[in-house]
Design an enzyme around this catalytic site. Structure first.
Site, mmCIF file in Angstrom:
data_model
loop_
_atom_site.group_PDB
_atom_site.id
_atom_site.type_symbol
_atom_site.label_atom_id
_atom_site.label_comp_id
_atom_site.label_asym_id
_atom_site.label_seq_id
_atom_site.Cartn_x
_atom_site.Cartn_y
_atom_site.Cartn_z
ATOM 1 N N ASN A 103 -4.387 5.972 -7.513
ATOM 2 C CA ASN A 103 -5.040 7.486 -7.324
ATOM 3 C C ASN A 103 -4.088 8.287 -8.022
ATOM 4 O OD1 ASN A 103 -3.542 6.810 -5.079
ATOM 5 N ND2 ASN A 103 -4.578 8.477 -3.939
ATOM 6 N N ASP A 108 -8.895 2.696 -3.348
ATOM 7 C CA ASP A 108 -8.331 3.647 -2.176
ATOM 8 C C ASP A 108 -8.392 4.858 -2.303
ATOM 9 O OD1 ASP A 108 -6.924 3.756 0.347
ATOM 10 O OD2 ASP A 108 -5.200 4.009 -0.838
ATOM 11 N N ARG A 133 2.470 8.785 -6.612
ATOM 12 C CA ARG A 133 2.047 10.211 -7.061
ATOM 13 C C ARG A 133 2.450 10.204 -8.583
ATOM 14 N NH1 ARG A 133 -1.293 10.607 -3.309
ATOM 15 N NH2 ARG A 133 -0.505 11.131 -1.103
ATOM 16 N N HIS A 156 0.729 -1.323 0.032
ATOM 17 C CA HIS A 156 -0.007 0.273 0.110
ATOM 18 C C HIS A 156 0.828 1.293 0.133
ATOM 19 C CE1 HIS A 156 -3.913 1.827 1.516
ATOM 20 N NE2 HIS A 156 -3.315 2.887 0.774
ATOM 21 N N HIS A 199 -5.694 -0.608 5.404
ATOM 22 C CA HIS A 199 -5.388 0.095 6.646
ATOM 23 C C HIS A 199 -6.712 0.257 7.509
ATOM 24 C CE1 HIS A 199 -7.790 2.761 3.976
ATOM 25 N NE2 HIS A 199 -6.818 3.378 3.409
ATOM 26 N N HIS A 257 1.711 5.270 -2.129
ATOM 27 C CA HIS A 257 1.350 6.152 -3.326
ATOM 28 C C HIS A 257 2.509 6.855 -3.789
ATOM 29 C CE1 HIS A 257 -2.961 5.968 -1.898
ATOM 30 N NE2 HIS A 257 -2.581 5.716 -0.822
ATOM 31 N N ASP A 282 0.619 2.706 3.643
ATOM 32 C CA ASP A 282 -0.207 3.864 3.221
ATOM 33 C C ASP A 282 0.734 4.890 3.092
ATOM 34 O OD1 ASP A 282 -2.426 5.183 2.212
ATOM 35 O OD2 ASP A 282 -3.463 5.144 4.116
#
Lengths: 439, 313
Positions: A97, A154, A67, A63, A234, A65, A307
């Site tokens: 995302n 997510d 970007r 998990h 999470h 991110h 996360d």
């Protein structure tokens, strides 16, 4: 790399190994784990003395991110991978995302391509719905073909139960794990923290734990209906732990993760309006922290993920209501896990390693997260008793948004090997160099 | 105690009893100045005060401006409309820009809880919280206490009932911290939908039955029902709210015979308070406004003036 890691304490939960042993690496794969793999006459074999260290499978963070594409000022696949390696992770799963969202084959291919340049194993997670809008299913089959390892909603949890059902059915046909962020958005509008006495005193809008728990139950029920491989992301509160424990007891195919922040901090961290304590799901209460620890200890919570959510300074140096959600985590996860879980005796070191490596690898169906002979040589060599003081300014990540800056913790990755190549750190001692090989 | 050992006034939660006492005592001497024919003392001459309001306000802003001008400070006022805030300037940059112009004190109203904390960490000058989201409104809490003190001669041992939208109310929060520190009993009453979660963990008594909450009260402080709450499903209708939670003469009979009725304004007559109560013998609503200026003078004086005789300086 043809190398021997000599004299370390090898912890390989997938093979129930926890003993002093040597690890032989050959052609990027594990070639042997055992006592005194003989090297004296081995040709070109590099021998490293790792005694006093833990030798474990490289960690798997399911998990993160990264970007990229879209917000490269916050993080790139390259900087995120460097942060991962520094923290002991050799495999990371990039959430979809981004901008554009990873909701199509080209974006998945892009992430995998850029990831391949990093030296570690960067996996891509596809969006469940187009543009992550929660309405129309994305081309999951196309993305699976392109190499997506899982699908997730997510950050933009699917509210419509029918859409979620269809995604689960379709994903199960493709064998893709379904990773869900559980949040009933109608209960969390404009909220910035957990709802309870802390939000009442701070005068900030709160999200009740029920917003998470109700969706955990919904997704468990839909997983039962559809037979998909459900993974709850999470987990932050006691109610979710209870729901998942109960589902597992009844044989539902469900797994889950929590993150170091949820077994370390409570919503009291927002009392002075520290925007680096703002995240979603929010930090909860002491009762929840205790329940998370109990869930980790009894196996209800399978994995520890981070996360990792890097943001730039201007996203956090604002009023609480305007601040972005999320914190970076790749470079603090190991030391928080050791300090908060292993030192107090909640998990053994082997259990901690399992939750950081073999468990997430198993959930994602990877051949990694183990030191089995023949598997890719993803290895972390760490010192569980090394004291570290968190210094965000030294992070490899572009994100500095951590509530742990200045904390003194225990546990540090000394050297990290991905597919047989050193990707972070160094070996303290090179004891000998062999000239010829003897098997 | 004769000095405030702090840079900022962010809330009453982190203020000590002696600090609150000092502010109230100082406000009493300030009120004397306001009663003079020439309402001006040179105490803060040369100091520059900025009111920075991200939310609309009439009385709080005017009250702070009056307080500053009475103490001879220079006042500049900035609001969201017609400033760079409307162009998207960040809160941080707005604060740093104003600081560069030499502002000594920032009076800040903001819709985000905690925004004054952020400001206090960003600027060297003093920050006074003039209301932040649902968090605190310390000068309102102080002026309410000053008003009660004038009416009753004490705060300790009194029963103060606060009625209405507790959930969204920074006035309720500042009042409960201030009053409980000064030894009063605080009762909070309102519909369950407008009581914040776990409020009962604070040192207050919580009621959904307004009649029970008013029983034997020395003070009833009626909160405004904001128009935007009326159609958001917190209660079924204005009619029902007025009937179940509105303060009227009959309901007020349950309180002490010399009950004091307060309202922070602006009022919705006929909704949370009936006109006969608002204009009646127990109401001190206009006194609250006067005391607001005195309390804000005291805050500015204690933060910026430091020492010196208020009367002759």
């Amino acid at each position: 790399m043809w190398a021997l890691l000599k004299g370390g304490r090898v912890i390989d939960p997938a093979n129930s190994i926890d003993k002093i042993a040597d690890v032989l690496i050959e052609d990027g794969r594990i070639a042997g784990v055992g006592k005194q793999v003989n090297c004296s006459e081995n040709d070109g074999l590099e021998v490293y003395d790792v005694s006093g260290m833990i030798v474990a499978p490289g960690f798997v963070d399911m998990h993160v991110h990264l970007r990229e594409p879209g917000a490269e000022h916050k993080e790139t696949i390259k900087s995120g991978a460097a942060a991962a390696a520094a923290g002991g992770f050799t495999t990371i799963l990039a959430m979809p995302n981004t901008d554009p969202a990873a909701d199509s084959k080209p974006v998945i291919e892009y992430v995998i391509c850029r990831g391949a340049e990093t030296g570690i194993n960067v996996l891509a997670c596809g969006a469940m719905t187009k543009d992550m809008a929660g309405q129309e299913m994305a081309e999951l089959g196309d993305m699976a073909e392109a190499g997506a390892s899982a699908v997730s909603d997510d950050g933009y949890p699917i509210q419509n139960s029918l859409v979620m059902r269809r995604v689960m059915e379709y994903a199960s046909m493709l064998g893709l794990p379904v990773l869900t962020h559980c949040e009933d958005k109608s209960l969390t509008a404009d909220a910035v923290m957990n709802e309870g006495i802390a939000s009442t005193v701070a005068g900030l809008r709160g999200m009740p734990a029920a917003a998470e728990v109700s969706m955990v139950y919904r997704n468990i029920l839909l997983a039962e209906l559809t037979g998909c491989k459900l993974h709850i992301q999470h987990v932050s509160c006691a109610g979710s732990v209870e729901a998942i424990r109960d589902a597992k007891k009844h044989g539902v195919m469900v797994t889950c993760e929590t993150c170091p922040q949820y077994f370390t901090l409570t919503d009291e961290a927002l009392a002075q309006y520290d925007t680096n304590a703002k995240m979603n799901p929010p930090l909860r209460t002491k009762t929840d922290v205790e329940a998370i620890k109990a869930g980790l200890a009894d196996g209800t919570i399978d994995a520890i993920a981070t996360d990792h959510a890097p943001h730039s300074l201007e996203d956090k140096e604002v009023e609480m209501t305007n601040a972005a959600f999320g914190i970076v985590g790749l470079e603090t996860a190991l030391s928080l896990t050791i300090s908060q879980l292993v030192e107090p005796g909640i998990l053994t070191l082997a259990q901690a390693v399992e939750k950081l490596s073999s468990a997430p690898a198993r959930i994602l169906g990877l051949e990694r997260g183990t030191l089995s002979v023949g598997s890719p040589a993803d290895i972390v060599i760490f010192d569980p008793s090394a004291e570290v003081t968190v210094d965000a300014s030294q992070f490899k990540s572009k994100g500095r948004n951590t509530p742990f800056n200045g904390w003194t913790l225990k546990g540090k990755a000394q050297a990290v090997i991905a597919s047989g190549r050193l990707v972070s750190g160094s070996f303290a001692v090179q004891s000998e160099k062999c000239s010829t090989r003897k098997d | 105690m004769d000095k405030l050992e702090r840079k900022d006034i962010l809330g009453l939660q982190d203020m000590s009893q002696s600090e609150i006492q000092l502010i109230l005592d100082t406000a009493v001497s300030m009120k004397e100045i306001l009663a003079r024919p020439v309402k001006k003392v040179p105490t803060l001459r040369g100091k520059t005060i900025c009111t920075l309001f991200y939310e609309p306000s009439t009385r709080t802003r005017t009250s702070f401006e009056m307080a500053a001008k009475t103490l001879s400070a220079d006042v500049t006022s900035i609001s969201t409309v017609g400033s760079s805030i409307a162009k998207g300037e960040s809160f941080k940059d707005t604060l740093l820009t104003l600081q560069a112009m030499g502002i000594d004190a920032f009076i800040i109203r903001h819709q985000a809880g905690g925004a004054p904390y952020f400001a206090a960490q960003t600027v060297r000058g003093s920050v006074i919280n003039a209301g932040d989201g649902m968090h605190e409104h310390p000068s309102q809490g102080l002026l309410d206490m000053l008003t009660i003190l004038e009416e009753k001669g004490r705060l300790e041992g009194l029963v103060v009932t606060i009625v209405g939208d507790i959930l969204h109310s920074r006035v309720a929060r500042s009042n409960l911290w201030g009053l409980t520190k000064m030894g009063a009993t605080v009762r909070l009453a309102g519909p369950k939908t407008l009581l914040p979660l776990e409020i009962e963990k604070l040192p207050v008594e919580v009621y959904t039955d307004v009649d029970a909450a008013i029983e034997g009260a020395d003070v009833v402080n009626v909160l405004r029902i904001q128009l935007e709450r009326m159609n958001s499903g917190f209660f079924p209708s204005i009619r029902e709210y007025a009937r179940m939670f509105g303060i009227n003469k009959e309901r007020l009979r349950r309180a002490k015979p010399d009950v004091t009725v307060m309202h922070p304004g602006p009022m919705n007559r006929g909704i949370e308070i009936t006109p006969d109560v608002a204009d009646g013998e127990f109401a001190v609503i206009t006194d609250q406004v006067t005391n607001g200026v005195a309390v804000r003078m005291a805050l500015l004086y204690l933060l910026l003036g430091g020492s010196g005789n208020v009367g002759t300086a």
